[in-house]
Write an enzyme that holds these catalytic residues in place. Sequence first.
Site, PDB file in Angstrom:
ATOM      1  N   ARG A  46      11.221  -3.565 -27.671  1.00 59.62           N
ATOM      2  CA  ARG A  46      11.765  -3.657 -26.310  1.00 59.62           C
ATOM      3  C   ARG A  46      12.713  -2.482 -26.064  1.00 59.62           C
ATOM      4  NH1 ARG A  46      15.905  -6.778 -25.627  1.00 59.62           N
ATOM      5  NH2 ARG A  46      15.079  -8.569 -26.767  1.00 59.62           N
ATOM      6  N   TYR A  98       6.861   1.394   0.904  1.00 62.07           N
ATOM      7  CA  TYR A  98       5.933   0.427   0.308  1.00 62.07           C
ATOM      8  C   TYR A  98       6.433  -1.005   0.580  1.00 62.07           C
ATOM      9  CZ  TYR A  98       3.613  -2.387  -3.226  1.00 62.07           C
ATOM     10  OH  TYR A  98       2.914  -3.388  -3.868  1.00 62.07           O
ATOM     11  N   ASP A 170      11.535   8.021  -4.324  1.00 63.08           N
ATOM     12  CA  ASP A 170      10.266   7.449  -4.797  1.00 63.08           C
ATOM     13  C   ASP A 170       9.213   8.533  -4.582  1.00 63.08           C
ATOM     14  OD1 ASP A 170       7.808   6.181  -5.089  1.00 63.08           O
ATOM     15  OD2 ASP A 170       8.522   4.267  -4.322  1.00 63.08           O
ATOM     16  N   LYS A 195      -0.221   5.012 -10.198  1.00 65.85           N
ATOM     17  CA  LYS A 195      -0.973   5.789  -9.210  1.00 65.85           C
ATOM     18  C   LYS A 195      -1.399   7.144  -9.797  1.00 65.85           C
ATOM     19  CE  LYS A 195      -0.136   2.300  -6.477  1.00 65.85           C
ATOM     20  NZ  LYS A 195       0.730   1.421  -7.202  1.00 65.85           N
TER      21      LYS A 195
HETATM   22  O1  P1T Z   1       2.535  -1.413  -8.145  1.00 65.81           O
HETATM   23  P1  P1T Z   1       3.700  -0.898  -8.944  1.00 65.81           P
HETATM   24  O2  P1T Z   1       3.330  -0.023 -10.082  1.00 65.81           O
HETATM   25  O3  P1T Z   1       4.652  -1.983  -9.324  1.00 65.81           O
HETATM   26  O4  P1T Z   1       4.506   0.115  -7.967  1.00 65.81           O
HETATM   27  C1  P1T Z   1       5.167  -0.280  -6.789  1.00 65.81           C
HETATM   28  C2  P1T Z   1       5.191   0.863  -5.797  1.00 65.81           C
HETATM   29  C3  P1T Z   1       6.345   1.600  -5.638  1.00 65.81           C
HETATM   30  N1  P1T Z   1       6.418   2.642  -4.770  1.00 65.81           N
HETATM   31  C4  P1T Z   1       5.344   3.005  -4.038  1.00 65.81           C
HETATM   32  C5  P1T Z   1       5.463   4.155  -3.086  1.00 65.81           C
HETATM   33  C6  P1T Z   1       4.142   2.319  -4.163  1.00 65.81           C
HETATM   34  O5  P1T Z   1       3.095   2.738  -3.425  1.00 65.81           O
HETATM   35  C7  P1T Z   1       4.054   1.208  -5.055  1.00 65.81           C
HETATM   36  C8  P1T Z   1       2.800   0.414  -5.190  1.00 65.81           C
HETATM   37  N2  P1T Z   1       1.896   0.572  -4.131  1.00 65.81           N
HETATM   38  C9  P1T Z   1       0.704  -0.099  -3.979  1.00 65.81           C
HETATM   39  C10 P1T Z   1       0.261  -1.002  -4.864  1.00 65.81           C
HETATM   40  C11 P1T Z   1      -0.066   0.259  -2.783  1.00 65.81           C
HETATM   41  O6  P1T Z   1      -1.273  -0.045  -2.706  1.00 65.81           O
HETATM   42  O7  P1T Z   1       0.510   0.889  -1.893  1.00 65.81           O
END
Ligand code: P1T
Length: 381
Positions: A46, A98, A170, A195
């Site tokens: 962890r 988001y 972000d 992503k």
């Molecule tokens: O899905 P995750 O890895 O927990 O990330 C969250 C997140 C944070 N910031 C941005 C700009 C994001 O686009 C996302 C996740 N977005 C999607 C799942 C989507 O389809 O837009």
Amino acid sequence: MKFATKLIHAGIHPDPETGAIMTPIYQTSTYVQKSPGNHKGYEYSRTHNPTRTQLQNNLAAIECGKWALCFSSGMGAIDSIIKLLNPGDEIIASNDLYGGTYRIFTKIFEKFNLKFHFTDLSKTDNLNKLINSNTKMVWIETPTNPMLNISDIEALTAICKKNNIISVVDNTFASPYLQNPLLLGADLVMHSATKYINGHSDVVMGAVIGNDDSLHEKLAFIQNSCGAVPGPQDCFLVLRGLKTLHVRMERHCFNGKRIAEFLKTHPKVDKVYYPGFETHNNHEIAKKQMKDFGGMVSFTLKNDSVENAHRFLSATKLFSLAESLGGVESLCGHPATMTHASIPREERIKSGLLDSLIRLSSGIEDCDDLISDINYALNNS
Ligand code: P1T
């Protein structure tokens, strides 16, 4: 080292035991100690894991930071960053961001007496209007999800510095290939590594990168205390995905540009949102702070309704209807009923997120095939 070389070599070394060129997956929860405290820097996974360490070293290098921390998801990273704050603190955030970020801010952290202000940060002056003595953090998403608004990172983070406020960018939509917010003055950069960073739609992960040692210490403490860590297998997959980030991004950008240009000419399409257009509100800022304009394109239909958008989304054959973005395969989505459904309708309409808005994540397929697919779906919906 230049970016492409860093992706493949920075922070990564062959396995000292065997010479294996690929970072081994250290699938272990714990590490044997010779006597209590006598170990090689690893006690419990962890806290630290060697596969994760190499990924973190690589991410720090490509974002031009001193350190990086990887989390079990982008949301896990956001959760830990907000836990740097105390009850009574205020945060100013982009009003177009988001949906999950909006949700954790308003549905989870407001309960703990943190106050969030949402504003259009693509207009730098809006930040000055909201700052008060309780403002402790500014949350900048650029390009925004899903409207692809661009905020001036250098101008906003300069205001934060003057007022002793932590600035967070972000950088998910841009990826470290297109922009490096730390070089523009940000204190922290976060990514949904799910992503572009991973790029193959097979891992959920988050990352935070910075330069400040005290922020690192606090975030590592929060991470170890709260436990949102990724497993070693996922770290290996992201390390592998990263090696091709530059070549993937080149194709994402090429396809995104051609798709945006095509959409602009189609009679059923109303508005096209793409920072590469000279007519985009902050095109000049995008040109200044980004290397190219990315693979994301959003658009609305002349007949603005949820049903009309759903008909288009059911008619594509190559673009798969799915949440997420940034993978090698092209995806399409309907923010109003999918990724941004947690934002009240009146709020999302204010930022231009209409009922018919469709978001495309251009993959790295042949662009002619992608355009034929969009054309077919527009003409048959
Ligand atoms: O899905 P995750 O890895 O927990 O990330 C969250 C997140 C944070 N910031 C941005 C700009 C994001 O686009 C996302 C996740 N977005 C999607 C799942 C989507 O389809 O837009």
